[in-house]
Design an enzyme around this catalytic site. Sequence first.
Site, PDB file in Angstrom:
ATOM      1  N   GLU A  29       0.827  -1.216   0.000  1.00 50.70           N
ATOM      2  CA  GLU A  29       0.000   0.000   0.000  1.00 50.70           C
ATOM      3  C   GLU A  29       0.859   1.263   0.000  1.00 50.70           C
ATOM      4  O   GLU A  29       0.788   2.082   0.919  1.00 50.70           O
ATOM      5  CB  GLU A  29      -0.961  -0.012   1.189  1.00 50.70           C
ATOM      6  CG  GLU A  29      -1.875  -1.229   1.163  1.00 50.70           C
ATOM      7  CD  GLU A  29      -2.949  -1.239   2.230  1.00 50.70           C
ATOM      8  OE1 GLU A  29      -2.682  -0.763   3.330  1.00 50.70           O
ATOM      9  OE2 GLU A  29      -4.049  -1.752   1.936  1.00 50.70           O
TER      10      GLU A  29
ATOM     11  N   ASP B 199      -8.746  -8.772   3.561  1.00 48.18           N
ATOM     12  CA  ASP B 199      -8.355  -7.765   4.542  1.00 48.18           C
ATOM     13  C   ASP B 199      -9.381  -7.681   5.658  1.00 48.18           C
ATOM     14  O   ASP B 199     -10.167  -6.742   5.712  1.00 48.18           O
ATOM     15  CB  ASP B 199      -8.218  -6.396   3.848  1.00 48.18           C
ATOM     16  CG  ASP B 199      -7.634  -5.336   4.768  1.00 48.18           C
ATOM     17  OD1 ASP B 199      -7.131  -5.696   5.841  1.00 48.18           O
ATOM     18  OD2 ASP B 199      -7.690  -4.146   4.409  1.00 48.18           O
TER      19      ASP B 199
ATOM     20  N   GLU C  10     -12.541  -2.522  12.011  1.00 48.75           N
ATOM     21  CA  GLU C  10     -12.507  -1.713  10.788  1.00 48.75           C
ATOM     22  C   GLU C  10     -13.682  -2.018   9.848  1.00 48.75           C
ATOM     23  O   GLU C  10     -14.360  -1.108   9.376  1.00 48.75           O
ATOM     24  CB  GLU C  10     -11.174  -1.940  10.067  1.00 48.75           C
ATOM     25  CG  GLU C  10     -11.083  -1.201   8.751  1.00 48.75           C
ATOM     26  CD  GLU C  10      -9.745  -1.375   8.049  1.00 48.75           C
ATOM     27  OE1 GLU C  10      -8.841  -2.032   8.612  1.00 48.75           O
ATOM     28  OE2 GLU C  10      -9.606  -0.844   6.933  1.00 48.75           O
TER      29      GLU C  10
HETATM   30  C1  GCU Z   1      -5.948  -2.174   5.678  1.00 50.72           C
HETATM   31  C2  GCU Z   1      -6.299  -0.915   6.415  1.00 50.72           C
HETATM   32  C3  GCU Z   1      -5.147   0.042   6.489  1.00 50.72           C
HETATM   33  C4  GCU Z   1      -3.921  -0.687   7.059  1.00 50.72           C
HETATM   34  C5  GCU Z   1      -3.640  -1.940   6.252  1.00 50.72           C
HETATM   35  C6  GCU Z   1      -2.546  -2.799   6.861  1.00 50.72           C
HETATM   36  O1  GCU Z   1      -5.764  -1.919   4.327  1.00 50.72           O
HETATM   37  O2  GCU Z   1      -7.397  -0.300   5.790  1.00 50.72           O
HETATM   38  O3  GCU Z   1      -5.510   1.111   7.300  1.00 50.72           O
HETATM   39  O4  GCU Z   1      -2.813   0.143   7.025  1.00 50.72           O
HETATM   40  O5  GCU Z   1      -4.788  -2.742   6.223  1.00 50.72           O
HETATM   41  O6  GCU Z   1      -2.879  -3.779   7.500  1.00 50.72           O
HETATM   42  O7  GCU Z   1      -1.387  -2.516   6.694  1.00 50.72           O
END
Ligand code: GCU
Length: 643
Positions: free
Chosen positions: A256, A335, A363
């Site tokens: 990400e 996720d 979440e």
């Molecule tokens: C999800 C989440 C993020 C988090 C990511 C992770 O995508 O929405 O906020 O950073 O997981 O686990 O690294």
Amino acid sequence: MKNRSFMYQAWLGDIENKTQTFKVVGDSTADFAMEECKHGLGNLATDNGNVTVNLATAENLPAEGFSIVGKPDDITITGGDKIGLLYGVYKFLALLRQNIDTTNISLNDKPTVDKRILNHWDNIDGSIERGYAGNSLFFRNDQLHFDADRLRDYARLLASVGINQICLNNVNVYLESAKLITEEKLPDLAKVADIFRPFGIRLIIAVHFESPVLLGGIKTADPLDEKVAEWWQNATKTVYKYIPDLVGFLMKADSEFRSGPASMGRTQAEGARPIAKALKPFGGVIYWRCFIYNCMQDWRDTETDRPKAAYDYFYPLDGKFEDNVILQVKHGPSDFQVREPNSPLLGAMQHTPQNMELQITQEYTGQQKDLYALAVQWDEVLEHPITETQTTRDIIGTDNKIIALSAVANVGDDENWTGHLLAQANLYAFARLAWNPKQTPKQLTQEWIACTFGNNLKLLEPLTEMILQSRAVYEKYNAPLGIGWMVNIHHHYGPSVDGYEYMKWGTYHRADTKEIGVDRTAAGTGYTTQYQPYVRDMYENLTTCPQDMLLYFHRLPYDYKLKEGKTLIQHIYDTHFEGVEGVEEFIKTWDSLKDFMPQVAHESVKERFVMQLENAKEWRDVVNSYFFRKTGIADEKGRKFYL
Ligand code: GCU
């Protein structure tokens, strides 16, 4: 503790015992445990108590293990070490809280896993990523900032259920939090470590892959560059000077938009190597996250399948990691959705230890506004097969494949720690499962209720039932049959069926006017082939694929007949109505429990239920209207759908 409110005390509240008072005695290894025992007993601890509590350690018990032997006027608690003794004391206090008679008790206990970890996603500015219970207990304005008394209470809360490692900072590390491993921040971090240490809790620090560049002024973070390796060695040495018992580091790389070895043409094993080597002389480990996927997917691309990514990246590297690298794998390949299969990576690697990551913070599961029993979901995660004869639960343990259990914390500085008072049950359940993954959701829920509200059957039975039902109810008004997502983008609360459908994140349900779901069979994206044959075949085959995961693995027409004879579309309509009815039932049950708890507790949960009902109705209306409009198929029961 006596001056704390009910909400604040959580499951460590006052013990009501009308017949016993306790004289606590101990040997020289028992100082801290004695203090904690007296603290927990409050007014019941006196120098001339009618029951003597003897505290000691003994070498014949395992580390962190304990025994409790009770006689009418004498209880002996023995620990394999100081921390085991402390756990024994907390267990004893928990028994008293639950009104369980300790006069004839004889029990031995020890943890299954020696790494029982909480991951906070706290940012150094004081906010919490995916946090729903206030601000950080540790940080403010780019600094460590804490109330030492409250941290001590927190450490006690966690130790009382056996947590022994904690990472304070978010896995998404930015410049200021990257500095946690520098002399600028370490003196303050060391103060937190000092608070947690007597409770048997050691710190982990989440680090930035580019630290050598950001903090060291080196031109590259390339793990094969000698200067980079040297930088990690020096940085690590400094860290251990301040926190000699640090567990190690946690890394989110190539994930990400975070940088990582892949962006430099290196493998994850190469990326972890210099850091692991720097940690080795200090006995440190690195938890290396496997949450890697293409987060820039074109939704028209049906070949790329996000759930396949972690396995594709990591499985070929089995055996190539340093031996102090522990791969941190999210339990599901998507996720933390309401329902997903287990990651095929779990247990697949023969030579690389793993840490299974769960998420306590809600979440995607109601954000601590909606009631959601994670213990029920985790029980399914633990029961997920690896082979025909082996479940995930079977491969968890200090000498097994999954050697650590971690979870993203649901705690902030709200008075009751978790925002929704009943969400404490999730924190409790995670910690107790990490201690012993064999415990059932019912046991864990009942224990939490009895410790928190007292052991009154009139409350215990309906509240247990309600909490255990809450996962199923939430799932009913959520995305259908395992397809997941359908949430509002970014913040992830509330419905938006197409919210993520045309975005870059690889999270598609691919609903059109005729069909919905993703074909992940061998003939489709091929995801099923990452599992061992028994599991692969189970998911491949429409008749053996669990119904609640049908759309995760198969693309089906809306008139597909489910096992009970209902069509898929009718199932969607019905479950969404049932979900709302489920929440209405919760509210009735909750109203009937008013007299069993302090008013403030009752009211605070009631407020959450009001929000949950609104949320459930919105889900029902948005999802049902979407599919009615898309398919043109009427609800057999002729109900109205509004948006
Ligand atoms: C999800 C989440 C993020 C988090 C990511 C992770 O995508 O929405 O906020 O950073 O997981 O686990 O690294």
